[in-house]
Design an enzyme around this catalytic site. Sequence first.
Site, PDB file in Angstrom:
ATOM      1  N   GLU A 164       6.184  -2.890   6.124  1.00 59.47           N
ATOM      2  CA  GLU A 164       5.648  -3.900   4.902  1.00 59.47           C
ATOM      3  C   GLU A 164       6.045  -3.640   3.726  1.00 59.47           C
ATOM      4  O   GLU A 164       7.109  -2.423   3.445  1.00 59.47           O
ATOM      5  CB  GLU A 164       4.538  -2.375   4.532  1.00 59.47           C
ATOM      6  CG  GLU A 164       3.417  -3.568   2.917  1.00 59.47           C
ATOM      7  CD  GLU A 164       1.962  -2.713   3.049  1.00 59.47           C
ATOM      8  OE1 GLU A 164       1.761  -2.877   2.225  1.00 59.47           O
ATOM      9  OE2 GLU A 164       1.874  -2.695   4.117  1.00 59.47           O
ATOM     10  N   LYS A 172     -13.488  -2.227  -0.050  1.00 57.05           N
ATOM     11  CA  LYS A 172     -12.209  -1.695   1.047  1.00 57.05           C
ATOM     12  C   LYS A 172     -12.546  -0.216   0.666  1.00 57.05           C
ATOM     13  O   LYS A 172     -11.280   0.268   0.064  1.00 57.05           O
ATOM     14  CB  LYS A 172     -11.295  -2.868   1.545  1.00 57.05           C
ATOM     15  CG  LYS A 172     -10.008  -2.489   2.625  1.00 57.05           C
ATOM     16  CD  LYS A 172      -8.572  -3.136   2.571  1.00 57.05           C
ATOM     17  CE  LYS A 172      -7.779  -2.801   3.375  1.00 57.05           C
ATOM     18  NZ  LYS A 172      -6.332  -3.611   3.304  1.00 57.05           N
TER      19      LYS A 172
END
Length: 470
Positions: free
Chosen positions: A274, A224
């Site tokens: 987050e 990723k």
Amino acid sequence: MTAPTKTLLNKIKNGVEQAVQKSNDQNIDIILICSFSFESDDLLPVLTHPADKDVTRIYWEQPSKDFAIAGLGAAKIFSFRNTEELQLMNEEISSCMDNFVSCDENSEGPLIIGGHAFNLACKTDKTWLKFPRGRFILPECLAVFKDGISKLVISRIVKPGDKQNALFEEFYRTCIHYTNRLPVTLPPIQYIPVDKYRENPDWPSYKKTICSVIKKIKPGLVDKVVISRSHHVRVGGKFRAISALQVLRSAYHGCTSFMFSFPGEGIFFGSTPELLINKEGSQIKTEALAGTMGRGRNMEEDRLLMENLMDSHKEREEHTFVIDQIRRKLEPLVSILEIEKTPGILKLKNVHHLRTEIKGKLENGKNILDLIQQLHPTPAVAGTPTEKAMTIIRQYETHDRGWYSGPVGWINKNGDGEFCVALRSALVNKEEAHVFAGGGIMAESVPENEWKESELKLMPVISALSGGQI
């Protein structure tokens, strides 16, 4: 504030005397603080006084936790430009926190607040040229709302050789200056037109980049890579960061809203979902936040989209990569690590995210700044594995992220604190805003879908820039 009492004068005088003596005896700088209680459950008005438009202003609010910080001015600034200087600054902050004197009994001590760029090794571009690569601030005036109580903490650095009487007069005037003008109401939200005039990169360039990155994805080698983009937005001279924060904290109650306003350098603000790391004693908390899908137009469509998110192989795999990387980074530091078995869904106004909570117990007594260096950058903002993903980001991202997706937060006298990843954010300089968003690119990624996802992530801040009109 009412007329000064003898008790107030005495506590400041005693604090100054202790600080001067300790500074001279040990030949070191000492942080002197004095606290005052005040009635307010909203700290944003603290930053709205016209006299403060040209001073450092810092804000941090978590409405869902009933916790907020508002800072004015700078008693001490800790600046750094690279990872080596960051480590030295960590040691300097720890030393400062060990050497403070409070005018009050049972004081919680000072708080230092700040953050740094996503990649300290990256050269800055013209967008971030004036903004610091990394900076932490001990505010001269700090308002803290916690457990339903508001306090004002005034700080001053006492140096060896400072004259006690002169220091007392100056510190006393500073305390009165801030306590006498606490505002009680917010100004109305400023509605302004915004003009989205440039993408960086534009769609054809972005598509080409994503296709190139997908070719670099090789299972087991590079799983990723997170690629970011930005909108350039004209906001005009009437833009007020306080209005943007009002919009964000109202619309995103479960997020952390923040602002770092450095006069002449820029305003960096946002509202991030987050958490990077929370530390309280030996207990730490973090989370994996990766995997995104838009919200539905009605309850049924929203339910179906949540099911699609939970069932999506691409989104679940991306989420698993993040969990695995965080586990690898934390396992050497903790004796206990607890990871939720199944991700939950974080519902925001415009998107759903997969989220897994992670808890641990520290073994080695590291402070929160040590943990940041261990965890940042997370797979959610860089990729997996980290070093290979960062190499690809340096190759294909043509812009400097600056503080976007970097760590921002606070640290207390015990080395505890909380830091978040600076997502859903923008840098405003003069009459131009640069709004950032990114997405995780994997083997199954489709450029058109990644573009649409990043558009969803850009919209909260673009709306806030306008005062909530968009």
